[in-house]
Design an enzyme around this catalytic site. Structure first.
Site, mmCIF file in Angstrom:
data_model
loop_
_atom_site.group_PDB
_atom_site.id
_atom_site.type_symbol
_atom_site.label_atom_id
_atom_site.label_comp_id
_atom_site.label_asym_id
_atom_site.label_seq_id
_atom_site.Cartn_x
_atom_site.Cartn_y
_atom_site.Cartn_z
ATOM 1 N N LYS A 52 -10.218 3.186 6.990
ATOM 2 C CA LYS A 52 -10.620 3.324 5.594
ATOM 3 C C LYS A 52 -12.144 3.414 5.480
ATOM 4 O O LYS A 52 -12.672 4.241 4.717
ATOM 5 C CB LYS A 52 -10.086 2.156 4.767
ATOM 6 C CG LYS A 52 -8.571 2.191 4.610
ATOM 7 C CD LYS A 52 -8.055 0.943 3.917
ATOM 8 C CE LYS A 52 -6.542 0.936 3.833
ATOM 9 N NZ LYS A 52 -6.030 -0.273 3.142
ATOM 10 N N ALA A 69 -11.065 -2.280 4.005
ATOM 11 C CA ALA A 69 -10.315 -3.524 4.212
ATOM 12 C C ALA A 69 -8.822 -3.239 4.186
ATOM 13 O O ALA A 69 -8.371 -2.263 3.593
ATOM 14 C CB ALA A 69 -10.676 -4.547 3.138
ATOM 15 N N ASP A 70 -8.082 -4.119 4.834
ATOM 16 C CA ASP A 70 -6.632 -4.047 4.795
ATOM 17 C C ASP A 70 -6.067 -5.449 4.966
ATOM 18 O O ASP A 70 -6.687 -6.297 5.607
ATOM 19 C CB ASP A 70 -6.084 -3.122 5.882
ATOM 20 C CG ASP A 70 -4.644 -2.742 5.605
ATOM 21 O OD1 ASP A 70 -4.409 -2.016 4.619
ATOM 22 O OD2 ASP A 70 -3.757 -3.186 6.346
ATOM 23 N N THR A 71 -4.890 -5.663 4.384
ATOM 24 C CA THR A 71 -4.230 -6.966 4.438
ATOM 25 C C THR A 71 -2.745 -6.768 4.687
ATOM 26 O O THR A 71 -2.133 -5.882 4.096
ATOM 27 C CB THR A 71 -4.425 -7.728 3.104
ATOM 28 O OG1 THR A 71 -5.825 -7.876 2.866
ATOM 29 C CG2 THR A 71 -3.764 -9.090 3.136
#
Length: 186
Positions: A52, A69-71
């Site tokens: 990203k 960001a990623d979760t």
């Protein structure tokens, strides 16, 4: 001063980044979020955060600092991303009910051709949820665009018996790690 860009469409990430008192622009990016074959959850979330940030950097131009960001939620080694629909959300919530799970949230910085990635690992324990609670929560629509089908900052806060780790990481942008990455940007 270097321009800061958040490569995300998430309103939660925008709100969290604003808490750090930094000025930033938002740039939506599209990245395939499917796990690779045999990819471990930590590798997956770090790869997506970096993808990203790189996608944002490719659009933003030179001398821009881009955050991605990623979760994900992980239970029994299975990665729970965002549910496809309310039935998928209910199935995830049934799996989380009365159990402990991990929330992995990664943030990546791309700046001047280099990159750094930080990973936040949190442990969340849900109380047992009744079928009526799950149905009612899914009917609110809140779980539909959330990793693991819940928003700790929303109505699902009442489901959380215990949290160990980063609250902001569970929401979607670990602020401690994000501040570390931004400390190196002039």
């Amino acid at each position: 001063m270097t321009r800061l860009v958040l490569a995300s469409t998430s309103p939660r990430r925008r709100e969290l980044l604003a808490q750090l008192g930094v000025v930033f622009d938002v740039l939506p990016v599209a990245v395939d979020e499917q796990p690779l074959a045999s990819e471990q959850a930590a590798d997956h979330v770090c790869r997506l955060a970096l993808a990203k940030a790189r996608a944002g950097a490719a659009q933003a131009g030179a001398d821009v600092c881009v955050l991605g960001a990623d979760t994900v939620v992980v239970v029994d080694g299975e990665i729970f991303g965002k549910p496809v629909d309310a039935d998928g959300a209910a199935a995830m919530l049934r799996r989380l009910s009365g159990r402990t799970h991990q929330v992995l949230s990664a943030v990546a910085r791309v700046h001047r051709g280099g990159h750094q990635v930080r990973l936040s690992e949190s442990t969340v324990t849900f109380r047992a949820l009744s079928a009526a609670e799950i149905t009612g929560y899914c009917a609110t629509g809140e779980p539909l665009d959330k990793a693991g089908s819940y928003a700790i900052q929303g109505r699902a806060a009442a489901f959380v018996r215990h949290l160990e780790g980063s609250y902001s990481g569970v929401v979607g942008l670990p602020l401690f790690e994000t501040a570390e990455l931004l400390a190196g940007v002039a």
